[in-house]
Design a protein around this motif. Structure first.
Motif: not given
Length: 424
Positions: A373-385, A403-405
């Protein structure tokens, strides 16, 4: 035409660097690590491990690995004497041949290839006839001997003595082969210094164990340039050099100029590119992408200049001419590993862009919607930037839709990896 007149060797316990100079200019470089010496010229007792009839080749076992053989028909399991004639590069094995050539200065012994051959630079009918007769007496019928251009000014007795020494070497090789088991070296690989002597006959290497001589002669700067992707041209512009396994492409970018200046700049750029081909030790097909010339005479002039310059390269270079697409095509039959093979990291598959990686990660979030319901997406630093910069409108739209990410930067993740978890 200029030929090598100086050899500078920087010798360290872990690597040997060799610079070949002509009239003060560094024209060729070798770098040979102690952990990966070149086997070129070595003679081995080998065993055939596989025959590839469709390719007209075979795989043979040699000391420390395998080599490819294509100059003789063989059967699996056969023992034979071979000589290594080219380094392995990337995934390709070293190349061996069954036709052995042993050299001593300008004199070459060719077991299995009878006859006496003399370079055309050895002049005078009486001199040639006398030398041929003297060599024929020394060499048995099943062997041949060749005297190269470097023997033109040598006394006949010196050349005959060299042929005798070579015959003794060959007989020792044959005896070692009869009593040994493959794979084994019958004549081990020569040192880089010995190989350099053979590469430029008549020039004695200057060996320096401190590295100063290599710096002072300009070899260190030449080496740095030979590893660069972009190489500046003296009158402006640059070469952009890209190598892949199949070929090397050299793109020429010239500054703006008039018609006459354009021609001269194109000619100078072509010659600069050819210098880089030899300096880098490139092998195989080279495509030179010069700014388009429509003048046939100007195109012919470039081919002529390149042909003249490559005539001094010890590795044969064939100038094939202009392709239909307007590139100048060369093929260099180099035998040693290119500098990049020893000094640059082997290119991997191209990494995906942060933008494309972000798309994949967001698609992964969509696939998890029924579970989280409340997803948290972990990605590489370059992708996050990227998601926090150019991709922020996409991220905000997904947050509104879902609704949330939450997006988290995780240095432990590769660029094309991601992790979807629940924030709860």
């Amino acid at each position: 035409m200029t030929r090598v007149d100086r050899i500078v060797v920087d010798r360290a316990p872990w690597v040997t660097r060799v610079a070949f100079l002509a009239s003060g200019e560094v024209v060729e470089l070798w770098v040979e690590g102690a952990d990966r010496p070149s086997p070129i010229g070595a003679v081995a007792l080998a065993r055939v491990t596989a025959v590839h009839r469709e390719l007209g080749a075979a795989t043979i076992a040699i000391p420390g690995g395998e080599a490819s053989l294509s100059d003789r028909s063989v059967v699996e399991g056969e023992r034979l004497i071979v000589q290594i004639v080219a380094d392995g590069v990337a995934a390709k094995r070293p190349v061996a041949r069954a036709g052995i050539e042993l050299s001593d200065g300008p004199v070459v012994l060719t077991p299995g290839m009878p006859g006496v051959g003399l370079s055309s630079s050895i002049r005078g009918k009486a001199k040639r006839a006398g030398l041929k007769a003297a060599l024929a007496v020394e060499v048995p019928a099943e062997c041949g001997v060749l005297v190269r251009a470097g023997g033109a000014d040598r006394p006949a007795e010196d050349l005959v003595a060299a042929a005798r020494r070579l015959l003794q070497r060959w007989r020792a090789i044959q005896e070692a082969a009869r009593t040994g088991e493959p794979p084994r070296w019958l004549e081990p690989p020569a040192s880089a210094i010995e190989a350099a002597r053979g590469h430029a006959p008549g020039v004695e290497p200057e060996v320096d164990d401190g590295g100063r001589l290599f710096e002072d002669c300009g070899a260190a700067d030449a080496l740095e340039g030979a590893l660069a992707r972009r190489v500046g041209l003296p009158d402006g512009g640059e070469l952009v050099i890209e190598s892949v396994e199949a070929a090397t492409l050299i793109d020429v970018n010239l500054p703006a100029g008039g018609r006459d200046g354009f021609r001269r700049a194109n000619e100078a750029a072509a010659l600069a590119a050819v210098r880089q081909v030899r300096l880098r030790g490139l092998r195989g097909t080279v495509l030179l992408d010069l700014p388009r010339m429509t003048d046939r005479a100007a195109r012919s002039r470039v081919v002529q200049l390149v042909t003249e310059m490559t005539a001094d390269d010890p590795s044969p270079v064939q100038v094939l001419g202009w392709t239909p697409g307007g590139m100048l095509e060369l093929v260099r039959k180099g035998v040693r590993r290119p500098l990049a093979d020893d000094l640059l990291e082997v290119p991997a598959e191209p990494p995906v862009s942060p933008r494309a990686a972000a798309w994949s990660a967001l698609a992964g979030v969509r696939r998890e919607l029924g579970r989280i319901a409340r997803p948290r997406l972990s990605v590489a630093p370059a992708v996050a930037r990227w998601l926090d910069g150019p991709g922020r409108p996409i991220l905000e739209a997904e947050r509104a839709r879902l609704g949330y990410l939450e997006v988290v930067s995780d240095p432990a993740l590769g660029r094309d990896a991601y992790r979807v978890e629940s924030e709860d």
